[in-house]
Design a protein around this motif. Structure first.
Motif, PDB file in Angstrom:
ATOM      1  N   LEU A  69      54.632  31.680 103.749  1.00 22.94           N
ATOM      2  CA  LEU A  69      53.833  31.704 104.967  1.00 22.94           C
ATOM      3  C   LEU A  69      54.469  32.649 105.980  1.00 22.94           C
ATOM      4  O   LEU A  69      55.658  32.538 106.278  1.00 22.94           O
ATOM      5  N   ALA A  70      53.678  33.558 106.515  1.00 25.76           N
ATOM      6  CA  ALA A  70      54.133  34.363 107.650  1.00 25.76           C
ATOM      7  C   ALA A  70      53.715  33.612 108.908  1.00 25.76           C
ATOM      8  O   ALA A  70      52.934  34.094 109.726  1.00 25.76           O
ATOM      9  N   ALA A  71      54.221  32.391 109.037  1.00 25.28           N
ATOM     10  CA  ALA A  71      53.774  31.481 110.092  1.00 25.28           C
ATOM     11  C   ALA A  71      54.921  30.557 110.446  1.00 25.28           C
ATOM     12  O   ALA A  71      55.977  30.576 109.807  1.00 25.28           O
ATOM     13  N   ASN A 119      49.034  33.423 106.580  1.00 28.91           N
ATOM     14  CA  ASN A 119      49.492  33.665 107.942  1.00 28.91           C
ATOM     15  C   ASN A 119      48.689  32.833 108.925  1.00 28.91           C
ATOM     16  O   ASN A 119      47.492  32.598 108.725  1.00 28.91           O
ATOM     17  N   GLU A 132      48.723  33.053 115.371  1.00 34.82           N
ATOM     18  CA  GLU A 132      50.078  33.568 115.501  1.00 34.82           C
ATOM     19  C   GLU A 132      50.102  35.083 115.344  1.00 34.82           C
ATOM     20  O   GLU A 132      49.124  35.696 114.943  1.00 34.82           O
ATOM     21  N   GLN A 187      50.533  38.725 114.000  1.00 38.42           N
ATOM     22  CA  GLN A 187      50.288  39.294 112.676  1.00 38.42           C
ATOM     23  C   GLN A 187      51.366  40.305 112.265  1.00 38.42           C
ATOM     24  O   GLN A 187      51.405  40.750 111.119  1.00 38.42           O
ATOM     25  N   ALA A 229      53.599  39.500 109.142  1.00 41.38           N
ATOM     26  CA  ALA A 229      52.812  39.588 107.909  1.00 41.38           C
ATOM     27  C   ALA A 229      52.534  41.038 107.563  1.00 41.38           C
ATOM     28  O   ALA A 229      52.603  41.444 106.392  1.00 41.38           O
ATOM     29  N   GLN A 230      52.215  41.830 108.563  1.00 38.30           N
ATOM     30  CA  GLN A 230      51.954  43.251 108.328  1.00 38.30           C
ATOM     31  C   GLN A 230      53.206  43.952 107.806  1.00 38.30           C
ATOM     32  O   GLN A 230      53.122  44.831 106.935  1.00 38.30           O
ATOM     33  N   TYR A 246      47.510  39.385 103.415  1.00 41.71           N
ATOM     34  CA  TYR A 246      47.704  38.028 103.934  1.00 41.71           C
ATOM     35  C   TYR A 246      46.345  37.438 104.289  1.00 41.71           C
ATOM     36  O   TYR A 246      45.395  38.147 104.613  1.00 41.71           O
ATOM     37  N   ASN A 274      43.913  40.466 105.641  1.00 41.08           N
ATOM     38  CA  ASN A 274      44.687  41.189 106.650  1.00 41.08           C
ATOM     39  C   ASN A 274      43.991  41.155 108.013  1.00 41.08           C
ATOM     40  O   ASN A 274      43.813  42.167 108.685  1.00 41.08           O
TER      41      ASN A 274
END
Length: 357
Positions: free
Chosen positions: A224-226, A276, A280, A282, A285-286, A297, A353
């Motif tokens: 998770l990019a979270a 993601n 939140e 981005q 994640a990018q 994502y 994305n």
């Protein structure tokens, strides 16, 4: 209600606010406008009983429980904002004081809600307090939690995001039904019947669907990019949730070591898609898309806020689970391709994305 020396009934704080009096409250209640109109649902009239909720999830549970009763339920968190970490203006405190009931998430999660509860208790305000977390067992925070975050937004090192587990969420629905029944005992049977129906028809079904998704997955890890809000999904369904932001704050900083560990996780598990947070940043994640084998994502949310289009479509916990979290988990676990998992035309275009709210 107590009586004053001249024999007239004492005016409650909430009653005084409704009457427009008590100048001494001006510093607390303020006159600033709400940042955005909160959600409002119910079959009651404008001057009927009102319950306000400190968090979107429990607003949604509350409106399901209050269906076919005079009680109206309001969401205090403005559209587009994350319910954890938001600091409201003084008009929110006023709205709580004016309400007949305040549905909250328990101590040490939303500091502003804790302060409002202290005001209610300290000044003998007659707003009923409904703790949606009452009697619910919390899990220990993930070992990846930053040490300086221990106890911040959590109770004694425990994770407060219990509602992501549908089984724990069922207890909170019962807590809300009990609170509403105490407020309006003449409608107690309706509140409890609604709660029973929602648990059986919605939460049990979501639990079963989640279980099927995770049971058929060959991979047991989700990157998770979270922030650290999804551990109850991992605990309930036996999957490792690997948050990029290891603390509890949705606005928490991503450190270089977090990125390095995510890169290692992605490489070792041949991960092509990550999740993601909708509300939140981005950028992390990018960065992972640019610097690793990750192709895209997709969105997840801990049901902490809503977008304008979700409000327009009257989405609640159920619709967000079905249309946001479940498709993404199918994708990031490798069960289905993004195109196969997309629940509707245009979903892939919108959410692959995706841009920040």
């Amino acid at each position: 209600m107590t009586a004053e020396s001249d024999g007239r009934p004492a005016v409650t704080r909430r009653g005084a606010l409704r009457a427009g009096g008590v100048a001494a409250l001006a510093g607390l209640a303020g006159c600033t406008a709400l940042p955005s109109a909160p959600g409002r649902a119910g079959s009651g009239s404008d001057d009927g009983p009102v319950a306000v909720a400190s968090f979107f999830t429990f607003f949604d549970f509350g409106r399901q429980v209050a269906d076919r009763t005079p009680l109206t339920v309001e969401n205090l968190v403005p559209t587009g904002l994350h319910g954890h970490g938001w600091e409201p203006n003084a008009s929110i405190t006023r709205r709580i004081i004016e309400a007949d009931a305040f549905v909250h998430v328990g101590e040490d999660f939303q500091p502003w809600a804790d302060r409002a509860i202290e005001t209610i208790k300290g000044d003998d305000v007659d707003t009923a307090l409904v703790n949606a977390r009452k009697g619910i067992d919390l899990v220990d925070l993930a070992a990846t939690l930053d040490r300086e975050e221990e106890g911040v937004g959590a109770q004694r090192g425990q994770d407060p995001h219990f509602w992501l587990d549908p089984r724990r969420a069922k207890r909170s629905v019962d807590n809300i039904a009990d609170g509403f029944a105490a407020l309006l005992p003449e409608h107690a049977d309706t509140f409890r019947d609604n709660a029973a129906a929602y648990k059986a028809d919605v939460l049990d079904r979501i639990d079963s669907d989640y279980e099927a998704i995770f049971d058929r997955a060959e991979r047991d890890i989700v990157q998770l990019a979270a922030h650290n809000a999804f551990q109850y999904i991992g605990v309930r369904y036996g999957v490792r949730m690997r948050p990029l932001v290891t603390n509890l704050a949705a606005s928490g900083d991503v450190k270089p070591v977090d990125i390095r560990e995510a890169v290692t996780t992605i490489r070792e598990n041949d991960i092509r898609y990550i999740a993601n947070g909708v509300f939140e940043s981005q950028r992390p994640a990018q960065q992972l898309v640019r610097e690793t084998a990750v192709e895209a994502y997709f969105p997840v949310t801990p049901y902490a806020g809503v977008r304008e289009e979700w409000v327009e479509e009257n989405w609640g916990y159920e619709e967000i689970a079905d249309n946001i979290n479940m498709p993404t988990f199918e994708i990031v676990l490798g069960n289905e391709s993004p195109r196969e998992a997309a629940p509707s035309a245009g979903w892939l275009e919108q959410w692959r994305n995706f841009d920040p709210v």
